[in-house]
Write a protein that holds these residues in place. Structure first.
Motif, PDB file in Angstrom:
ATOM      1  N   ALA A  90       0.823  -1.211   0.000  1.00 46.99           N
ATOM      2  CA  ALA A  90       0.000   0.000   0.000  1.00 46.99           C
ATOM      3  C   ALA A  90       0.854   1.257   0.000  1.00 46.99           C
ATOM      4  O   ALA A  90       0.359   2.348  -0.296  1.00 46.99           O
ATOM      5  N   GLU A  91       2.135   1.116   0.330  1.00 48.59           N
ATOM      6  CA  GLU A  91       3.006   2.276   0.498  1.00 48.59           C
ATOM      7  C   GLU A  91       4.054   2.431  -0.598  1.00 48.59           C
ATOM      8  O   GLU A  91       4.582   3.519  -0.808  1.00 48.59           O
ATOM      9  N   LYS A  92       4.366   1.374  -1.295  1.00 51.34           N
ATOM     10  CA  LYS A  92       5.562   1.396  -2.138  1.00 51.34           C
ATOM     11  C   LYS A  92       5.479   2.372  -3.304  1.00 51.34           C
ATOM     12  O   LYS A  92       6.509   2.814  -3.821  1.00 51.34           O
ATOM     13  N   LEU A  93       4.267   2.741  -3.723  1.00 53.47           N
ATOM     14  CA  LEU A  93       4.124   3.660  -4.849  1.00 53.47           C
ATOM     15  C   LEU A  93       3.948   5.109  -4.405  1.00 53.47           C
ATOM     16  O   LEU A  93       3.741   5.985  -5.234  1.00 53.47           O
ATOM     17  N   ARG A  94       4.045   5.368  -3.087  1.00 51.01           N
ATOM     18  CA  ARG A  94       3.899   6.732  -2.573  1.00 51.01           C
ATOM     19  C   ARG A  94       5.215   7.204  -1.972  1.00 51.01           C
ATOM     20  O   ARG A  94       5.891   6.442  -1.278  1.00 51.01           O
ATOM     21  N   PRO A  95       5.598   8.459  -2.181  1.00 47.67           N
ATOM     22  CA  PRO A  95       6.861   8.957  -1.623  1.00 47.67           C
ATOM     23  C   PRO A  95       6.953   8.768  -0.120  1.00 47.67           C
ATOM     24  O   PRO A  95       8.007   8.393   0.411  1.00 47.67           O
ATOM     25  N   GLU A  96       5.828   8.988   0.588  1.00 48.57           N
ATOM     26  CA  GLU A  96       5.864   8.883   2.051  1.00 48.57           C
ATOM     27  C   GLU A  96       6.081   7.443   2.529  1.00 48.57           C
ATOM     28  O   GLU A  96       6.451   7.211   3.677  1.00 48.57           O
ATOM     29  N   GLY A  97       5.824   6.476   1.637  1.00 48.52           N
ATOM     30  CA  GLY A  97       6.045   5.085   2.003  1.00 48.52           C
ATOM     31  C   GLY A  97       7.508   4.742   2.224  1.00 48.52           C
ATOM     32  O   GLY A  97       7.822   3.703   2.812  1.00 48.52           O
ATOM     33  N   TRP A  98       8.401   5.601   1.749  1.00 45.36           N
ATOM     34  CA  TRP A  98       9.834   5.354   1.875  1.00 45.36           C
ATOM     35  C   TRP A  98      10.471   6.202   2.972  1.00 45.36           C
ATOM     36  O   TRP A  98      11.693   6.190   3.136  1.00 45.36           O
ATOM     37  N   SER A  99       9.645   6.918   3.738  1.00 39.18           N
ATOM     38  CA  SER A  99      10.170   7.718   4.834  1.00 39.18           C
ATOM     39  C   SER A  99      10.336   6.855   6.077  1.00 39.18           C
ATOM     40  O   SER A  99       9.786   5.749   6.171  1.00 39.18           O
ATOM     41  N   ALA A 100      11.070   7.378   7.034  1.00 41.04           N
ATOM     42  CA  ALA A 100      11.303   6.629   8.269  1.00 41.04           C
ATOM     43  C   ALA A 100      10.017   6.401   9.050  1.00 41.04           C
ATOM     44  O   ALA A 100       9.927   5.484   9.867  1.00 41.04           O
ATOM     45  N   ALA A 101       9.003   7.246   8.801  1.00 44.13           N
ATOM     46  CA  ALA A 101       7.750   7.149   9.555  1.00 44.13           C
ATOM     47  C   ALA A 101       6.743   6.179   8.931  1.00 44.13           C
ATOM     48  O   ALA A 101       5.655   5.989   9.465  1.00 44.13           O
ATOM     49  N   ALA A 102       7.092   5.569   7.811  1.00 44.05           N
ATOM     50  CA  ALA A 102       6.153   4.666   7.137  1.00 44.05           C
ATOM     51  C   ALA A 102       5.805   3.482   8.036  1.00 44.05           C
ATOM     52  O   ALA A 102       6.630   2.998   8.826  1.00 44.05           O
ATOM     53  N   THR A 103       4.575   3.000   7.899  1.00 43.44           N
ATOM     54  CA  THR A 103       4.102   1.949   8.803  1.00 43.44           C
ATOM     55  C   THR A 103       4.564   0.559   8.410  1.00 43.44           C
ATOM     56  O   THR A 103       4.568  -0.352   9.230  1.00 43.44           O
ATOM     57  N   GLY A 104       4.931   0.345   7.162  1.00 44.75           N
ATOM     58  CA  GLY A 104       5.353  -0.976   6.724  1.00 44.75           C
ATOM     59  C   GLY A 104       4.186  -1.841   6.289  1.00 44.75           C
ATOM     60  O   GLY A 104       3.060  -1.363   6.123  1.00 44.75           O
ATOM     61  N   PRO A 105       4.403  -3.150   6.079  1.00 43.31           N
ATOM     62  CA  PRO A 105       3.338  -4.034   5.602  1.00 43.31           C
ATOM     63  C   PRO A 105       2.149  -4.063   6.548  1.00 43.31           C
ATOM     64  O   PRO A 105       2.273  -3.783   7.740  1.00 43.31           O
ATOM     65  N   GLY A 106       0.988  -4.409   5.978  1.00 46.66           N
ATOM     66  CA  GLY A 106      -0.217  -4.567   6.781  1.00 46.66           C
ATOM     67  C   GLY A 106      -1.324  -3.600   6.436  1.00 46.66           C
ATOM     68  O   GLY A 106      -2.501  -3.873   6.679  1.00 46.66           O
ATOM     69  N   ALA A 107      -0.972  -2.464   5.827  1.00 42.59           N
ATOM     70  CA  ALA A 107      -1.985  -1.452   5.535  1.00 42.59           C
ATOM     71  C   ALA A 107      -2.770  -1.739   4.263  1.00 42.59           C
ATOM     72  O   ALA A 107      -3.794  -1.106   4.019  1.00 42.59           O
ATOM     73  N   VAL A 108      -2.316  -2.708   3.468  1.00 43.37           N
ATOM     74  CA  VAL A 108      -2.933  -2.906   2.160  1.00 43.37           C
ATOM     75  C   VAL A 108      -4.394  -3.350   2.266  1.00 43.37           C
ATOM     76  O   VAL A 108      -5.209  -3.041   1.394  1.00 43.37           O
ATOM     77  N   MET A 109      -4.749  -4.057   3.326  1.00 44.30           N
ATOM     78  CA  MET A 109      -6.129  -4.537   3.444  1.00 44.30           C
ATOM     79  C   MET A 109      -7.114  -3.399   3.673  1.00 44.30           C
ATOM     80  O   MET A 109      -8.317  -3.561   3.466  1.00 44.30           O
ATOM     81  N   ALA A 110      -6.618  -2.245   4.095  1.00 44.97           N
ATOM     82  CA  ALA A 110      -7.494  -1.083   4.296  1.00 44.97           C
ATOM     83  C   ALA A 110      -7.531  -0.170   3.084  1.00 44.97           C
ATOM     84  O   ALA A 110      -8.318   0.780   3.048  1.00 44.97           O
ATOM     85  N   ALA A 111      -6.707  -0.441   2.080  1.00 42.28           N
ATOM     86  CA  ALA A 111      -6.635   0.435   0.904  1.00 42.28           C
ATOM     87  C   ALA A 111      -7.923   0.342   0.099  1.00 42.28           C
ATOM     88  O   ALA A 111      -8.452  -0.748  -0.135  1.00 42.28           O
ATOM     89  N   ARG A 112      -8.443   1.491  -0.322  1.00 45.55           N
ATOM     90  CA  ARG A 112      -9.684   1.540  -1.088  1.00 45.55           C
ATOM     91  C   ARG A 112      -9.548   2.312  -2.405  1.00 45.55           C
ATOM     92  O   ARG A 112     -10.515   2.417  -3.147  1.00 45.55           O
ATOM     93  N   VAL A 113      -8.374   2.840  -2.679  1.00 43.91           N
ATOM     94  CA  VAL A 113      -8.153   3.624  -3.897  1.00 43.91           C
ATOM     95  C   VAL A 113      -6.942   3.052  -4.635  1.00 43.91           C
ATOM     96  O   VAL A 113      -5.910   2.782  -4.022  1.00 43.91           O
ATOM     97  N   ALA A 114      -7.091   2.873  -5.942  1.00 43.69           N
ATOM     98  CA  ALA A 114      -5.974   2.428  -6.777  1.00 43.69           C
ATOM     99  C   ALA A 114      -5.272   3.653  -7.336  1.00 43.69           C
ATOM    100  O   ALA A 114      -5.856   4.401  -8.110  1.00 43.69           O
ATOM    101  N   GLU A 115      -4.045   3.861  -6.916  1.00 48.54           N
ATOM    102  CA  GLU A 115      -3.298   5.014  -7.392  1.00 48.54           C
ATOM    103  C   GLU A 115      -2.765   4.724  -8.789  1.00 48.54           C
ATOM    104  O   GLU A 115      -2.218   3.652  -9.040  1.00 48.54           O
ATOM    105  N   PRO A 116      -2.898   5.658  -9.728  1.00 49.43           N
ATOM    106  CA  PRO A 116      -2.337   5.448 -11.066  1.00 49.43           C
ATOM    107  C   PRO A 116      -0.834   5.194 -10.981  1.00 49.43           C
ATOM    108  O   PRO A 116      -0.129   5.837 -10.197  1.00 49.43           O
ATOM    109  N   THR A 117      -0.362   4.232 -11.761  1.00 50.36           N
ATOM    110  CA  THR A 117       1.062   3.911 -11.800  1.00 50.36           C
ATOM    111  C   THR A 117       1.628   4.530 -13.066  1.00 50.36           C
ATOM    112  O   THR A 117       1.415   4.017 -14.159  1.00 50.36           O
TER     113      THR A 117
END
Length: 408
Positions: A90-117
């Motif tokens: 859920a984070e790998k395609l967003r800039p904030e997913g690579w910050s130190a504050a990113a939550t890591g795996p587990g958030a994908v089940m709550a994702a409801r929007v497909a971000e354009p790649t």
């Protein structure tokens, strides 16, 4: 500093590896990103082997693991001393997913929007892949991918068209629409429910300079009427479909929790061949699913001929922890291997017959890298001379080597 990516698994992962590269490189670290797959146990084994190799060869690089393996086998990857961190799907395609504050795996089940790649091209590929859907709402008993990708989410039509326009403007000749459950496209979008067929027709209307449009794997039982009409009427939609069939026996299909029966698969293949007589069909088939008897396997074997399949992807059944199929009575490993071999042999025979029928014909081929190209029905063609990737050629077919046609 450039970031190296190592990708396992599906076309969607391949495109996402290109898209995440800039985010992963933003802080300038020497980093290797391993984009993992969780479809089979072997995919995970290969990824972990590669991680250990990278650690030996590049001891100063930070190794980051993402992809479905990071979501489904989080503890296994986190326990590897070579792995510095995990980044969730859920984070790998967003800039904030690579910050130190990113939550890591587990958030994908709550994702409801497909971000354009958004990518301009995929390194090493002439064909450009455009993800239009992510996630899956189904729960096939052998599959862990819904837990790695979350629920089905569609990219809005306007964003898809904009991405295709960008690729064509940069010289793209062929685009492949891809997703986890491609035929589920549009069900989650607001307003009148769009469909995959509607999206195909909208792209072809909006981007007249797109020479070829293809689809990645589809679930035939979900194919909508607009898609069937596009197959019949749209010349730029290529005459090749890869079907998620998995088995040819009704009881096994029910135990897999598939949404079609054997007769549905055969009927769909007959329908699309009537609509587009030059269409070539491929399929995914699983050998040795739990409880599968020899008679049940024979019905999968017979499906190759009854559906007129040409390109097979054969998967020896691999139990995935936590799935219902992993708790079913297993087939002996040597029997699974033998059945997979027989399916592959049937596929090789079907491909040879298809190649035999092309000898002496003249085909339009799109040149790719490495002295090969693809005809409209996705058959590989070995070119007589190196041609610039992206060039359309009229090729006389002189023969074949059992896997590819040979151009004169």
């Amino acid at each position: 500093m450039a970031v190296e990516t190592l990708t396992f698994g599906c076309r969607l992962n391949t495109v996402e590896s290109e898209a995440l590269r800039a985010h992963a490189a933003a802080d300038g670290r020497d980093r290797v990103v391993v984009n993992t797959c969780a479809v089979t146990a072997e995919a995970g084994r290969q990824a972990r082997k590669a991680i250990r190799r990278i650690a030996r060869e590049r001891p100063g690089a930070e190794i980051v693991v993402t992809g479905c393996g990071a979501e489904v086998e989080t503890e296994a990857y986190a326990a590897m001393p070579e792995v510095a961190r995990l980044v969730g799907n859920a984070e790998k395609l967003r800039p904030e997913g690579w910050s130190a504050a990113a939550t890591g795996p587990g958030a994908v089940m709550a994702a409801r929007v497909a971000e354009p790649t958004r990518v301009e091209a995929v390194a090493g590929h002439t064909r450009a892949f455009v993800p239009v859907q992510n996630g899956c709402d189904h729960r096939c008993t052998f599959c862990v991918i819904p837990f790695g990708r979350g629920v089905s989410r569609s990219v809005p039509e306007a964003d898809v068209i904009a991405q295709v326009e960008t690729l064509v403007a940069r010289g793209g000749r062929e685009v492949v629409l891809t997703g986890v459950d491609l035929t589920a496209y549009g069900r989650d979008l607001a307003g009148p429910a769009p469909t995959l067929g509607g999206l195909v027709r909208a792209i072809l209307r909006a981007v007249p300079d797109l020479a070829r449009l293809r689809l990645s794997s589809i679930d035939s039982v979900e194919a909508d009427d607009a898609l069937l009409a596009a197959i019949a009427e749209e010349e730029r939609l290529m005459p090749h479909l890869h079907l998620s069939l998995q088995a040819g026996d009704d009881l096994i299909l029910k135990r897999m929790k598939r949404r079609h029966l054997r007769a549905d698969a055969i009927r769909f293949c007959e329908t699309v061949r009537r609509l587009r007589p030059d269409i070539v069909l491929g399929a995914d088939l699983i050998a040795g699913f739990p409880t599968e008897t020899e008679a049940q396997f024979a019905r999968s074997l017979d499906l190759v001929a009854e559906c007129g399949l040409t390109h097979l992807h054969v998967f020896p059944y691999s139990p995935r922890p936590g799935t219902p199929a992993a708790r079913m009575p297993p087939v002996a490993p040597d029997v699974i291997r033998a059945r997979a071999t027989r399916l592959r042999e049937a596929g090789a025979g079907a491909l040879r017959r298809h190649l035999d029928a092309q000898v002496g014909r003249r085909l339009t081929v799109l040149a790719e890298r490495g002295g090969v190209g693809r005809s409209v029905d996705f058959t590989a063609v070995r070119l007589a001379a190196d041609e610039a990737p992206g060039t359309f050629l009229s090729i006389a077919i002189a023969g074949h080597d059992g896997a590819r046609l040979i151009g004169a």
